[in-house]
Scaffold this active site. Structure first.
Site, PDB file in Angstrom:
ATOM      1  N   GLY A 199       0.840  -1.210   0.000  1.00 43.88           N
ATOM      2  CA  GLY A 199       0.000   0.000   0.000  1.00 43.88           C
ATOM      3  C   GLY A 199       0.869   1.250   0.000  1.00 43.88           C
ATOM      4  N   HIS A 200       1.861   1.284   0.893  1.00 43.32           N
ATOM      5  CA  HIS A 200       2.779   2.426   0.938  1.00 43.32           C
ATOM      6  C   HIS A 200       3.548   2.555  -0.387  1.00 43.32           C
ATOM      7  CE1 HIS A 200       2.762   1.150   5.351  1.00 43.32           C
ATOM      8  NE2 HIS A 200       2.305   2.388   5.413  1.00 43.32           N
ATOM      9  N   ASP A 220      -7.078   5.440   4.899  1.00 43.21           N
ATOM     10  CA  ASP A 220      -7.378   6.246   6.081  1.00 43.21           C
ATOM     11  C   ASP A 220      -8.204   7.456   5.627  1.00 43.21           C
ATOM     12  OD1 ASP A 220      -5.729   4.839   8.257  1.00 43.21           O
ATOM     13  OD2 ASP A 220      -4.347   5.044   6.584  1.00 43.21           O
TER      14      ASP A 220
HETATM   15  P1  AMP Z   1       0.760   4.592   7.861  1.00 44.48           P
HETATM   16  O1  AMP Z   1       2.186   4.198   7.737  1.00 44.48           O
HETATM   17  O2  AMP Z   1      -0.138   3.481   8.287  1.00 44.48           O
HETATM   18  O3  AMP Z   1       0.565   5.864   8.626  1.00 44.48           O
HETATM   19  O4  AMP Z   1       0.280   4.918   6.389  1.00 44.48           O
HETATM   20  C1  AMP Z   1       0.981   5.810   5.572  1.00 44.48           C
HETATM   21  C2  AMP Z   1       0.178   6.101   4.352  1.00 44.48           C
HETATM   22  O5  AMP Z   1      -0.079   4.879   3.641  1.00 44.48           O
HETATM   23  C3  AMP Z   1      -1.196   6.694   4.680  1.00 44.48           C
HETATM   24  O6  AMP Z   1      -1.493   7.715   3.745  1.00 44.48           O
HETATM   25  C4  AMP Z   1      -2.104   5.511   4.535  1.00 44.48           C
HETATM   26  O7  AMP Z   1      -3.439   5.873   4.222  1.00 44.48           O
HETATM   27  C5  AMP Z   1      -1.451   4.772   3.394  1.00 44.48           C
HETATM   28  N1  AMP Z   1      -1.869   3.368   3.373  1.00 44.48           N
HETATM   29  C6  AMP Z   1      -1.876   2.494   4.408  1.00 44.48           C
HETATM   30  N2  AMP Z   1      -2.390   1.307   4.016  1.00 44.48           N
HETATM   31  C7  AMP Z   1      -2.730   1.439   2.721  1.00 44.48           C
HETATM   32  C8  AMP Z   1      -3.327   0.562   1.758  1.00 44.48           C
HETATM   33  N3  AMP Z   1      -3.668  -0.686   2.057  1.00 44.48           N
HETATM   34  N4  AMP Z   1      -3.521   1.040   0.505  1.00 44.48           N
HETATM   35  C9  AMP Z   1      -3.185   2.315   0.191  1.00 44.48           C
HETATM   36  N5  AMP Z   1      -2.619   3.185   1.046  1.00 44.48           N
HETATM   37  C10 AMP Z   1      -2.390   2.754   2.301  1.00 44.48           C
END
Ligand code: AMP
Length: 278
Positions: free
Chosen positions: A27-28, A141
């Site tokens: 995702g990231h 999110d």
């Molecule tokens: P985090 O590290 O969880 O704070 O996420 C960092 C970024 O990655 C945020 O903008 C999240 O919304 C995005 N993100 C997390 N999981 C996913 C996913 N499965 N698909 C797309 N973007 C994601």
């Protein structure tokens, strides 16, 4: 960090930033690739932000893997990995925070008091450190996207917010750094979130307009997978997170949060009345 960005901007290069808390997954990485399409220089930030965790949340046990993350981010196309320390981001005695009036009071913000204040503050600080033209966030999110778009507009930051689609496992579970907390049983139950969202959309596309009925059907689908709790299922405006009593022609955002054991899982889907049933 600012020196680097100032030089890049002076050279006419456009900068995109992808803020993350590390434990990078596909995702990231998809956001880093998307950022590349919008800019010449991609900065991936990795910072487990203490101010967005509540006192009983998982700040200390949140997965940390900076070396592997840096390699992964670079392989996906990031030119810079910015991984500041907590002391750099929040010098002792810090007293400046960014907060919003209404959005942090509903849904995720209501369940996690202080969470969006922490998010808004760190995102603003990461923006002022990296000086981007564009910032890329994940639809995963959705309320965070609403918070970031609102503060970017209202503080006149002049940064374009780009949103990448949710990346999922083959069985529909949205990728999340927190999925590692799930036991094998919880992991096999967790695709019920996506099933529930698809069920809701299929009902709407089949002509159902009573969102109360849609909600009950979605709830039943979730409960079938025996979660510890369903925190909420809601139909909201994607920008304001205000509750919608009926379907909006441009799309109604269905958001849900479910707990399996101590792990909270979030998912969402923009439901439209037209289109292929899935
Ligand atoms: P985090 O590290 O969880 O704070 O996420 C960092 C970024 O990655 C945020 O903008 C999240 O919304 C995005 N993100 C997390 N999981 C996913 C996913 N499965 N698909 C797309 N973007 C994601």
């Amino acid at each position: 960090m600012q020196d680097f960005s100032r030089r890049a901007r002076k050279g006419g290069r456009r900068i995109a930033v992808v803020p993350t808390m590390g434990a990078l997954h596909e995702g990231h990485l998809s956001l880093i690739r998307l950022a590349k399409a919008h800019a010449d220089v991609v900065i991936c930030t990795i910072f487990v932000n203490p101010t967005q965790f509540g006192p009983n949340e998982d700040f200390s046990r949140y997965p940390r893997s900076l070396d592997a993350d840096s390699r992964g981010a670079t392989a996906a196309g990031a030119h810079v990995v910015f991984a500041p320390s907590v002391d750099e981001m929040y010098p002792a005695g810090s007293q400046t925070f960014v907060d919003l009036d209404r959005l942090p009071g509903v849904y995720e913000g209501k369940v996690r008091p202080g969470h969006f204040r922490g998010v808004a503050t760190v995102v603003t600080k990461l923006f002022t450190a990296t000086l981007p033209d564009t910032a890329v966030f994940g639809q995963k999110d959705a309320q965070q996207v609403a918070v970031v778009k609102t503060l970017t507009r209202e503080l006149n930051l002049g940064i374009t917010i780009v949103v990448g689609p949710i990346v999922r496992e083959p069985d529909g579970l949205a990728l999340s750094s927190r999925n590692v907390y799930l036991s094998p049983e919880e992991r096999s139950a967790a695709p019920s979130l996506y099933r529930s969202l698809r069920l809701g959309e299929n009902l709407v596309r089949g002509g159902e307009r009573d969102l109360g009925k849609v909600r009950r059907a979605m709830h039943a689908e979730l409960v079938n997978s025996r979660p510890t709790a369903v925190d909420y299922i809601a139909f909201v405006h994607p920008d304001s997170f205000e509750d919608l009593a009926e379907m909006r022609p441009e799309g109604t955002l269905a958001v849900l949060a479910v707990r399996f054991g101590t792990t909270r899982l979030l998912d969402n889907h923009l439901m439209t009345t037209q289109g292929e049933s899935r």
